[in-house]
Scaffold this active site. Structure first.
Site, PDB file in Angstrom:
ATOM      1  N   THR A  12       0.953  -1.263   0.213  1.00 45.26           N
ATOM      2  CA  THR A  12       0.127  -0.326   0.286  1.00 45.26           C
ATOM      3  C   THR A  12       1.542   1.561   0.370  1.00 45.26           C
ATOM      4  O   THR A  12       2.284   1.316   0.393  1.00 45.26           O
ATOM      5  CB  THR A  12      -0.643   0.203   1.290  1.00 45.26           C
ATOM      6  OG1 THR A  12      -1.511   1.227   1.906  1.00 45.26           O
ATOM      7  CG2 THR A  12       0.288   0.125   2.642  1.00 45.26           C
ATOM      8  N   ASP A  13       0.401   2.487  -0.506  1.00 45.38           N
ATOM      9  CA  ASP A  13       0.870   4.049  -0.577  1.00 45.38           C
ATOM     10  C   ASP A  13       0.975   3.944   1.387  1.00 45.38           C
ATOM     11  O   ASP A  13       2.391   4.665   0.933  1.00 45.38           O
ATOM     12  CB  ASP A  13       0.646   5.190  -1.336  1.00 45.38           C
ATOM     13  CG  ASP A  13      -1.012   4.506  -0.786  1.00 45.38           C
ATOM     14  OD1 ASP A  13      -1.313   3.913  -0.244  1.00 45.38           O
ATOM     15  OD2 ASP A  13      -1.692   5.997  -1.927  1.00 45.38           O
ATOM     16  N   GLU A  14       0.825   3.740   1.956  1.00 48.39           N
ATOM     17  CA  GLU A  14       0.437   4.130   3.174  1.00 48.39           C
ATOM     18  C   GLU A  14       1.783   4.382   4.185  1.00 48.39           C
ATOM     19  O   GLU A  14       1.865   4.523   4.532  1.00 48.39           O
ATOM     20  CB  GLU A  14      -0.233   3.251   4.626  1.00 48.39           C
ATOM     21  CG  GLU A  14      -2.442   3.967   3.478  1.00 48.39           C
ATOM     22  CD  GLU A  14      -3.554   3.148   4.686  1.00 48.39           C
ATOM     23  OE1 GLU A  14      -3.191   3.749   5.556  1.00 48.39           O
ATOM     24  OE2 GLU A  14      -4.526   2.888   3.676  1.00 48.39           O
ATOM     25  N   TYR A  29      -1.606   0.062  11.033  1.00 45.52           N
ATOM     26  CA  TYR A  29      -1.868  -1.002   9.631  1.00 45.52           C
ATOM     27  C   TYR A  29      -0.950  -0.936   8.677  1.00 45.52           C
ATOM     28  O   TYR A  29       0.048  -1.515   7.871  1.00 45.52           O
ATOM     29  CB  TYR A  29      -3.169  -0.578   9.087  1.00 45.52           C
ATOM     30  CG  TYR A  29      -2.906  -0.709   7.627  1.00 45.52           C
ATOM     31  CD1 TYR A  29      -3.454  -2.141   7.128  1.00 45.52           C
ATOM     32  CD2 TYR A  29      -3.467  -0.133   6.924  1.00 45.52           C
ATOM     33  CE1 TYR A  29      -3.194  -2.152   5.841  1.00 45.52           C
ATOM     34  CE2 TYR A  29      -3.206  -0.093   5.348  1.00 45.52           C
ATOM     35  CZ  TYR A  29      -2.851  -1.270   4.835  1.00 45.52           C
ATOM     36  OH  TYR A  29      -3.003  -1.373   3.425  1.00 45.52           O
ATOM     37  N   LYS A  88       2.641  -3.505   7.849  1.00 50.14           N
ATOM     38  CA  LYS A  88       2.494  -3.523   5.782  1.00 50.14           C
ATOM     39  C   LYS A  88       3.538  -3.270   6.011  1.00 50.14           C
ATOM     40  O   LYS A  88       4.778  -4.183   5.096  1.00 50.14           O
ATOM     41  CB  LYS A  88       2.407  -2.712   4.622  1.00 50.14           C
ATOM     42  CG  LYS A  88       0.100  -3.456   4.561  1.00 50.14           C
ATOM     43  CD  LYS A  88       0.221  -4.715   3.914  1.00 50.14           C
ATOM     44  CE  LYS A  88       0.189  -4.514   3.350  1.00 50.14           C
ATOM     45  NZ  LYS A  88       0.420  -6.032   2.527  1.00 50.14           N
TER      46      LYS A  88
END
Length: 327
Positions: A127-129, A151, A155
């Protein structure tokens, strides 16, 4: 070819599986497809109903944190595409343990099984997060990881483990990092399906803070197309950002959803901002475009309209989920 898809009954994974069974990804034409899914709240049998009768599809129930089960399912695999993860930021804030054990420990179990079993390629979907928050410009793949939620931190840890198995052991690993996905079959805890289903039920939508948090929106089919390209043609050890090309502030997205359902601003309920709420995400996806030929194929306007229509027409899919959430 034997293709193992972890989390293949979830939102993005099931889209990938359905497309692969229908040979919409040419690189996997004729492949045997094995789904490994724990069937927690977001992974559902119904998501695979359209292709469940295919002789090429086998569905296995199992937890990626179970090394014996993982080794059993990955035996003989040529390619693993790893979607399985806990993904909802709000849930990670109230309870991070499952995010760490699933996203970090579970990924390590899979990587080790892939290494031990001689898997040809391992695609880790992220994810970009993991990049954190960016005020202007867009993140390239080389940007340092600065996650801000449990989260995204979990990741980021799984991304680093994937990289380590390539650098240390020579496992053929490719990592993809996507922007915010939307489309049919998304569990109604995420913004678009939550807001749409609330509005269809005559309920208000909870807009965090000032509503100026910005996200890039990516149709799930475009995301899966990018993953397929990375799996087929990506360079071992590389990271590929996958973007949608439509950046919107949450309040602007909310306005579009209100218009799509045919209601007014009085259906917005302002709520206190989420803890650690990242202000803006934006990935530079020129690498996957230039190297692999990726381009989004869905306009946001058409994709959003089709998504709203899907939720309007498929109450039987989402109403039990909303009841389970107490919504």
């Amino acid at each position: 070819m034997r293709l193992v898809v972890t989390g293949g009954a979830g939102f993005i994974g099931s889209h990938f599986v359905r497309a692969a069974v229908r040979d919409e990804h040419p690189a996997f034409a004729g492949a045997e497809i094995v789904v490994l899914d724990a069937f927690t709240y977001a992974g559902r049998e119904e998501n695979l109903a359209e292709v469940r009768g295919s002789y090429r599809l086998r569905v296995e129930r199992g937890d990626i944190r179970d090394p014996g089960r993982v080794a059993e399912v990955l035996a003989g695999a040529d390619l693993v595409v790893h979607f399985a993860a806990e993904t909802h930021v709000d849930r990670s804030i109230t309870g991070a343990a499952d995010f760490v054990t699933t996203n970090v420990v579970g990924t390590q179990m899979l990587l080790q099984a892939a290494l031990d079993g001689g898997v040809g390629r391992f695609v880790h979907v992220s994810t970009d997060e993991v990049y954190g928050s960016i005020d202007s410009g867009s993140w390239p793949e080389e940007h340092p990881l600065e996650p801000n939620s449990p989260y995204s931190a979990a990741k980021a840890g799984s991304d680093l483990l994937a990289r380590s198995y390539h650098r240390t052991h020579g496992l053929d690993v490719v990592v993809t990092r996507c922007s915010n996905n939307y489309g049919p079959y998304q569990f109604p805890e995420k913004l678009i399906p939550l807001f749409v289903t609330n509005l269809l039920d005559g309920k208000k939508v909870p807009l965090y803070g000032d509503g100026l948090n910005v996200r890039d929106w990516l149709h799930v089919d475009d995301h899966c197309h990018g993953i397929a390209l990375a799996a087929a043609k990506g360079r071992a050890g590389e990271i590929y950002n996958i973007g949608g090309g439509t950046e919107l502030a949450n309040r602007d997205l909310t306005a579009r959803l209100l218009e799509a359902v045919g209601v007014g601003d009085d259906m917005i309920e302002r709520v206190p901002d989420r803890k650690g709420h990242d202000r803006r995400y934006s990935v530079d996806w020129s690498k996957i475009r230039d190297e692999l030929g990726y381009e989004p194929r869905h306009s946001f306007e058409d994709g959003l309209a089709e998504t709203v229509a899907w939720y309007r027409d498929n109450r039987a899919w989402w109403e039990p989920s909303k009841n389970g959430l107490g919504a």
